[in-house]
Design a protein around this motif. Structure first.
Motif, PDB file in Angstrom:
ATOM      1  N   HIS A 120       7.510  52.287 -38.770  1.00 14.74           N
ATOM      2  CA  HIS A 120       7.416  53.397 -39.732  1.00 14.74           C
ATOM      3  C   HIS A 120       7.677  52.903 -41.156  1.00 14.74           C
ATOM      4  CE1 HIS A 120       8.017  57.337 -41.563  1.00 14.74           C
ATOM      5  NE2 HIS A 120       9.208  56.937 -41.974  1.00 14.74           N
ATOM      6  N   LEU A 121       8.694  52.080 -41.334  1.00 16.96           N
ATOM      7  CA  LEU A 121       9.039  51.590 -42.673  1.00 16.96           C
ATOM      8  C   LEU A 121       7.946  50.714 -43.255  1.00 16.96           C
ATOM      9  CD1 LEU A 121      12.795  50.701 -42.000  1.00 16.96           C
ATOM     10  CD2 LEU A 121      11.933  52.656 -43.293  1.00 16.96           C
ATOM     11  N   LEU A 122       7.239  49.987 -42.410  1.00 19.33           N
ATOM     12  CA  LEU A 122       6.180  49.081 -42.870  1.00 19.33           C
ATOM     13  C   LEU A 122       4.800  49.730 -42.818  1.00 19.33           C
ATOM     14  CD1 LEU A 122       7.437  45.818 -41.133  1.00 19.33           C
ATOM     15  CD2 LEU A 122       7.744  46.507 -43.514  1.00 19.33           C
ATOM     16  N   ARG A 123       4.750  51.017 -42.477  1.00 20.69           N
ATOM     17  CA  ARG A 123       3.519  51.808 -42.475  1.00 20.69           C
ATOM     18  C   ARG A 123       2.468  51.244 -41.523  1.00 20.69           C
ATOM     19  NH1 ARG A 123       2.594  53.747 -48.821  1.00 20.69           N
ATOM     20  NH2 ARG A 123       4.665  54.720 -49.062  1.00 20.69           N
ATOM     21  N   VAL A 124       2.905  50.854 -40.337  1.00 24.08           N
ATOM     22  CA  VAL A 124       1.971  50.397 -39.311  1.00 24.08           C
ATOM     23  C   VAL A 124       2.118  51.253 -38.051  1.00 24.08           C
ATOM     24  CG1 VAL A 124       1.841  48.032 -40.167  1.00 24.08           C
ATOM     25  CG2 VAL A 124       3.639  48.644 -38.528  1.00 24.08           C
ATOM     26  N   SER A 125       2.623  52.450 -38.210  1.00 25.30           N
ATOM     27  CA  SER A 125       2.846  53.312 -37.045  1.00 25.30           C
ATOM     28  C   SER A 125       1.532  53.767 -36.413  1.00 25.30           C
ATOM     29  CB  SER A 125       3.680  54.533 -37.442  1.00 25.30           C
ATOM     30  OG  SER A 125       3.054  55.243 -38.492  1.00 25.30           O
ATOM     31  N   ILE A 146      22.698  55.586 -47.646  1.00 24.51           N
ATOM     32  CA  ILE A 146      21.904  56.569 -48.390  1.00 24.51           C
ATOM     33  C   ILE A 146      20.532  55.997 -48.711  1.00 24.51           C
ATOM     34  CG2 ILE A 146      21.755  57.867 -50.545  1.00 24.51           C
ATOM     35  CD1 ILE A 146      24.821  58.034 -50.509  1.00 24.51           C
ATOM     36  N   GLN A 147      20.484  54.737 -49.095  1.00 25.23           N
ATOM     37  CA  GLN A 147      19.199  54.108 -49.406  1.00 25.23           C
ATOM     38  C   GLN A 147      18.336  53.954 -48.160  1.00 25.23           C
ATOM     39  OE1 GLN A 147      20.362  50.506 -51.428  1.00 25.23           O
ATOM     40  NE2 GLN A 147      20.671  51.548 -53.394  1.00 25.23           N
ATOM     41  N   LEU A 148      18.949  53.790 -46.995  1.00 25.78           N
ATOM     42  CA  LEU A 148      18.161  53.780 -45.766  1.00 25.78           C
ATOM     43  C   LEU A 148      17.451  55.117 -45.582  1.00 25.78           C
ATOM     44  CD1 LEU A 148      17.310  52.546 -43.038  1.00 25.78           C
ATOM     45  CD2 LEU A 148      19.416  53.495 -42.065  1.00 25.78           C
ATOM     46  N   GLY A 149      18.139  56.221 -45.870  1.00 25.05           N
ATOM     47  CA  GLY A 149      17.506  57.532 -45.784  1.00 25.05           C
ATOM     48  C   GLY A 149      16.344  57.672 -46.750  1.00 25.05           C
ATOM     49  N   GLN A 150      16.464  57.088 -47.936  1.00 24.98           N
ATOM     50  CA  GLN A 150      15.364  57.112 -48.903  1.00 24.98           C
ATOM     51  C   GLN A 150      14.141  56.387 -48.360  1.00 24.98           C
ATOM     52  OE1 GLN A 150      17.028  55.289 -52.380  1.00 24.98           O
ATOM     53  NE2 GLN A 150      18.436  56.984 -52.834  1.00 24.98           N
ATOM     54  N   HIS A 151      14.354  55.202 -47.796  1.00 25.86           N
ATOM     55  CA  HIS A 151      13.237  54.404 -47.299  1.00 25.86           C
ATOM     56  C   HIS A 151      12.577  55.049 -46.085  1.00 25.86           C
ATOM     57  CE1 HIS A 151      15.126  51.329 -49.864  1.00 25.86           C
ATOM     58  NE2 HIS A 151      13.954  50.720 -49.838  1.00 25.86           N
ATOM     59  N   ILE A 152      13.372  55.674 -45.215  1.00 28.72           N
ATOM     60  CA  ILE A 152      12.781  56.367 -44.073  1.00 28.72           C
ATOM     61  C   ILE A 152      11.941  57.549 -44.547  1.00 28.72           C
ATOM     62  CG2 ILE A 152      13.344  57.791 -42.072  1.00 28.72           C
ATOM     63  CD1 ILE A 152      15.642  55.954 -41.460  1.00 28.72           C
ATOM     64  N   SER A 153      12.384  58.259 -45.554  1.00 30.12           N
ATOM     65  CA  SER A 153      11.638  59.415 -46.066  1.00 30.12           C
ATOM     66  C   SER A 153      10.287  59.004 -46.637  1.00 30.12           C
ATOM     67  CB  SER A 153      12.457  60.147 -47.127  1.00 30.12           C
ATOM     68  OG  SER A 153      13.672  60.626 -46.598  1.00 30.12           O
ATOM     69  N   GLN A 154      10.239  57.875 -47.330  1.00 28.68           N
ATOM     70  CA  GLN A 154       9.007  57.445 -47.990  1.00 28.68           C
ATOM     71  C   GLN A 154       8.219  56.409 -47.193  1.00 28.68           C
ATOM     72  OE1 GLN A 154       7.837  58.931 -50.585  1.00 28.68           O
ATOM     73  NE2 GLN A 154       9.660  60.185 -50.964  1.00 28.68           N
ATOM     74  N   ALA A 155       8.723  56.013 -46.014  1.00 26.88           N
ATOM     75  CA  ALA A 155       8.041  55.008 -45.183  1.00 26.88           C
ATOM     76  C   ALA A 155       7.774  53.745 -45.994  1.00 26.88           C
ATOM     77  CB  ALA A 155       6.738  55.567 -44.612  1.00 26.88           C
ATOM     78  N   MET A 156       8.820  53.214 -46.572  1.00 26.35           N
ATOM     79  CA  MET A 156       8.747  51.989 -47.369  1.00 26.35           C
ATOM     80  C   MET A 156       9.919  51.100 -47.004  1.00 26.35           C
ATOM     81  SD  MET A 156       7.721  53.652 -51.041  1.00 26.35           S
ATOM     82  CE  MET A 156       8.286  52.198 -51.887  1.00 26.35           C
ATOM     83  N   TRP A 157       9.781  49.783 -47.368  1.00 27.01           N
ATOM     84  CA  TRP A 157      10.856  48.874 -47.048  1.00 27.01           C
ATOM     85  C   TRP A 157      11.257  48.083 -48.280  1.00 27.01           C
ATOM     86  CZ3 TRP A 157      14.793  49.405 -44.722  1.00 27.01           C
ATOM     87  CH2 TRP A 157      15.505  48.458 -43.997  1.00 27.01           C
ATOM     88  N   ILE A 158      12.144  47.136 -48.117  1.00 29.51           N
ATOM     89  CA  ILE A 158      12.871  46.533 -49.235  1.00 29.51           C
ATOM     90  C   ILE A 158      11.942  45.912 -50.262  1.00 29.51           C
ATOM     91  CG2 ILE A 158      14.569  44.764 -49.827  1.00 29.51           C
ATOM     92  CD1 ILE A 158      15.818  45.210 -47.060  1.00 29.51           C
ATOM     93  N   LYS A 159      10.926  45.177 -49.825  1.00 24.58           N
ATOM     94  CA  LYS A 159      10.081  44.433 -50.757  1.00 24.58           C
ATOM     95  C   LYS A 159       8.978  45.277 -51.378  1.00 24.58           C
ATOM     96  CE  LYS A 159      10.813  39.939 -48.529  1.00 24.58           C
ATOM     97  NZ  LYS A 159      10.157  38.758 -47.891  1.00 24.58           N
ATOM     98  N   ASP A 160       8.815  46.498 -50.938  1.00 28.41           N
ATOM     99  CA  ASP A 160       7.748  47.349 -51.459  1.00 28.41           C
ATOM    100  C   ASP A 160       8.080  47.845 -52.859  1.00 28.41           C
ATOM    101  OD1 ASP A 160       6.320  47.089 -49.113  1.00 28.41           O
ATOM    102  OD2 ASP A 160       7.234  48.867 -48.202  1.00 28.41           O
ATOM    103  N   SER A 161       7.065  47.990 -53.672  1.00 28.08           N
ATOM    104  CA  SER A 161       7.238  48.548 -55.013  1.00 28.08           C
ATOM    105  C   SER A 161       7.495  50.050 -54.913  1.00 28.08           C
ATOM    106  CB  SER A 161       5.982  48.289 -55.854  1.00 28.08           C
ATOM    107  OG  SER A 161       6.035  48.998 -57.077  1.00 28.08           O
ATOM    108  N   THR A 162       8.345  50.532 -55.776  1.00 28.18           N
ATOM    109  CA  THR A 162       8.640  51.974 -55.765  1.00 28.18           C
ATOM    110  C   THR A 162       7.432  52.814 -56.162  1.00 28.18           C
ATOM    111  OG1 THR A 162       9.495  51.800 -58.033  1.00 28.18           O
ATOM    112  CG2 THR A 162      11.092  51.616 -56.239  1.00 28.18           C
ATOM    113  N   LEU A 163       6.412  52.176 -56.756  1.00 29.01           N
ATOM    114  CA  LEU A 163       5.191  52.901 -57.126  1.00 29.01           C
ATOM    115  C   LEU A 163       4.397  53.343 -55.903  1.00 29.01           C
ATOM    116  CD1 LEU A 163       4.020  50.709 -60.139  1.00 29.01           C
ATOM    117  CD2 LEU A 163       4.945  53.030 -60.251  1.00 29.01           C
TER     118      LEU A 163
END
Length: 644
Positions: A308-313, A355-372
């Motif tokens: 989910h975080l890496l958008r390959v679900s 808290i930041q884990l909750g942010q990443h789960i909500s947006q389906a993004m991970w550490i190296k991804d750009s916030t854009l």
């Protein structure tokens, strides 16, 4: 002697069953109303951009329509409620026909109009007595029915023809005259039938020995599994075991995947499941921290959340997609439980990571991804374009640009460009201000030991006056999520948590307070963290300064004479004991002679004794005569107080 009474049993059973039937029908109708008549906005199925359309359609399918009424629990409850409703209707009819509520009406029994002539009464009686006579009625109806009807017809005829019976009926509503109160047992008479003894005993044993203990055990076992926020106790134990003061964001998905809520569901059940986990592991392994535990349940949950975080679900099977959605459904409450554990352990940085884990789960993004990438239709190509042309590196900088200066939309359609600008208007532009003060203080100075209030003001500049924030724009998170902010106040030197709270107020301007006792004299700096519950890159950190003074510099507090006099007022206990002492003193005065008093002489009272003497005199309202009292009284009073 009390007897079993069917009518009383009908009332009793009707009352007991109604306690279940009425609330159950209310819940059923609410469920049906939600499934058939609720609006899309109520279930969060709104599509503000084209990227949210698929999410909105999915929510409509799962939260609306007849399909939502096909769950096993709902159907079982509906069946039980319908069965009990039929029983209630039967009992209500029985009560209306056989109970005391059905008052005796001879005209109705004979089927004639009120005020009918004697000839008409006799004619109706003769006809009905033939119909319900035991010789004829027994052939087509039960004996009990025939006997009751025949007696009712006879009783009605007597009430309308016999002068005494008619007078009793007119006065008391009963041809037999005034009736006394009758008390009976509210149980059916069938329990006394000898032929039913074995069946009744068997039913009693089944209910009391099997059903009731099983229901109590089931309720206790289920309720004892869950703690605060409906999170299982085993999950809290796991969090306390796996979280630490030095937890990092990259390792938290494994902690989240180990929650007890997922263990039964995430257990691989076939060889195909294990093969799929192995395939997915190769897909996400480069972005995953090396697992600490090699348990199959943890591996599957860790792989699913990383997909989910890496958008390959989209590469998951349908069963694995359902398992992933199940994990995401409980993500909000479980992440709050993780934050609660960090708060209890006083781990400031670990709480921020959760808290930041909750942010990443909500947006389906991970550490190296750009916030854009939180913007709809943005890919790595659009991110690179923004970084090259405007040197924009994160979402906050992009939101600060005007709509005309926003880049990265060169290859997008007009609808996609509109989606990007709409999303930018939905993402909050938060302004944070703080104020440090002491409630109800005359000046702005803070002294050691004061109760200090740190007020945090949150202003959403993207909202108009009176407007409220709505759902988070998170098209890849399959459930609606309300915008909220985590506010943390901690010490700068040792990372001690003073307070951590979730602000859910959707208003444009909202306020939150932290209260604590001011430390000793000196200047202190605290860190204030304001973090979004769903957006990445909008977190803020502010410095809060606090200067405390020595309380010795405060002016001396002078007690008002009236307040000082209150200290001399006796308590209720002292008044009660003083009354006892006075009564004991008066009794002893009557028994002692004047000669004995002269021999003992007058004793000089101490300060404490003098105060007690004055207290006693005040209660007797004879302070003016205190010098004339016998010294023996004061001796006795002193001895009583010394004993106490």
């Amino acid at each position: 002697m009390l007897e079993y009474d069917n009518s009383a049993f009908y009332y009793f059973a009707l009352s007991i069953i109604s306690f279940y039937v009425v609330p159950s029908w209310y819940r059923i109708l609410q469920r049906v109303k939600t499934a058939l008549f609720t609006s899309d906005q109520d279930i969060g199925a709104i599509a503000r951009t084209s990227a949210e359309k698929s999410k909105a359609e999915s929510l409509k399918k799962t939260s609306k329509g007849l399909k939502t009424l096909t769950s096993t629990g709902f159907l079982v409850n509906l069946g039980i409620t319908c069965l009990l409703t039929v029983i209630v209707i039967y009992l209500a009819i029985s009560v209306s026909q056989n109970g005391e509520i059905n008052s005796f009406d001879p005209f109705n029994v004979l089927g004639i109009d009120r005020g009918a002539e004697l000839r008409t009464i006799k004619k109706a009686y003769k006809k009905l007595s033939l119909v319900f006579h035991p010789d004829k009625c027994y052939k087509n109806h039960p004996e009990e029915f025939c006997d009751d009807k025949f007696l009712a017809v006879k009783r009605a005829y007597e009430a309308l023809t016999d002068p005494i019976a008619k007078e009793n009926f007119e006065k008391y509503g009963n041809p037999d005259g005034k009736q006394s109160l009758q008390v009976s047992i509210g149980l059916p008479t069938m329990l006394l039938d000898k032929t039913n003894r074995n069946i009744i005993l068997l039913i009693y044993l089944i209910i009391m020995v099997i059903i009731v203990p099983a229901a109590v055990w089931k309720y206790y076992s289920d309720s004892s599994k869950y703690g605060e926020k409906n999170v299982m106790y085993d999950t809290y134990s796991w969090f306390y075991h796996s979280l630490s003061e030095h937890a990092i964001l990259k390792g938290l998905p494994e902690v989240f995947a180990g929650s007890a809520e997922f263990r039964e569901r995430n257990l691989p059940k076939s060889v195909q499941d294990r093969d799929q986990i192995t395939t997915l592991m190769a897909e996400v392994k480069s972005q995953m921290q090396k697992p600490k535990y090699n348990h199959p349940i943890l591996l599957k949950g860790n792989v699913l959340i990383h997909s989910h975080l890496l958008r390959v679900s989209h590469k998951l099977s349908e069963d694995f997609k359902e398992d992933l959605n199940y994990m995401l459904r409980y993500s909000n409450s479980l992440i709050e439980a993780m934050i609660g554990v960090c708060k209890h352990q006083d781990w400031l940085q670990s709480a921020i990571e959760c808290i930041q884990l909750g942010q990443h789960i909500s947006q389906a993004m991970w550490i190296k991804d750009s916030t854009l990438l939180q913007l709809p239709h943005f890919t790595d190509a659009e991110v690179k374009e923004c970084e090259k042309t405007k040197k924009i590196k994160n979402l906050k900088e992009y939101l600060a640009l005007s709509d005309e200066d926003k880049k990265g939309m060169k290859s997008m359609t007009d609808e996609q460009k509109s989606d990007v600008l709409k999303c930018c208007s939905l993402i909050p532009d938060l302004e944070v201000t703080t104020k440090v003060y002491v409630d109800d203080d005359e000046d702005s100075k803070i002294y050691a030991g004061d109760l200090v209030s740190v007020q945090v003001n949150l202003t959403r500049n993207n909202l108009a006056e009176g407007e409220k924030s709505g759902l988070v724009h998170a098209p890849r998170f399959p459930f609606p999520k309300q915008e909220a902010w985590w506010v943390i106040l901690g010490t700068r030197d040792n990372g001690h948590i003073i307070g951590i709270d979730k602000v859910i107020d959707p208003s444009r301007v909202c306020r939150h307070k932290f209260k604590f006792l001011a430390p000793k004299e000196g200047t202190y700096e605290f860190d204030l963290y304001v973090l979004s519950n769903a957006y990445i890159g909008l977190d803020q950190k502010h410095k809060v300064e606090l200067t405390t003074l020595d309380p010795a510099a405060l002016p001396e507090y002078k007690i008002h004479p009236d307040d000082a006099a209150l200290d001399d007022e006796p308590t209720l206990f002292e008044e009660f004991m003083t009354g006892n002492v006075e009564r004991d003193s008066e009794d002893s005065d009557d028994e002692e002679s004047d000669d004995e008093a002269e021999e003992e002489g007058i004793k000089e009272l101490s300060a404490a004794e003098r105060k007690k003497q004055e207290l006693r005199n005040a209660r007797k309202k004879a302070a003016a005569a205190a010098d004339d009292e016998d010294s023996d009284d004061s001796d006795d009073v002193s001895e009583v107080y010394e004993e106490k």
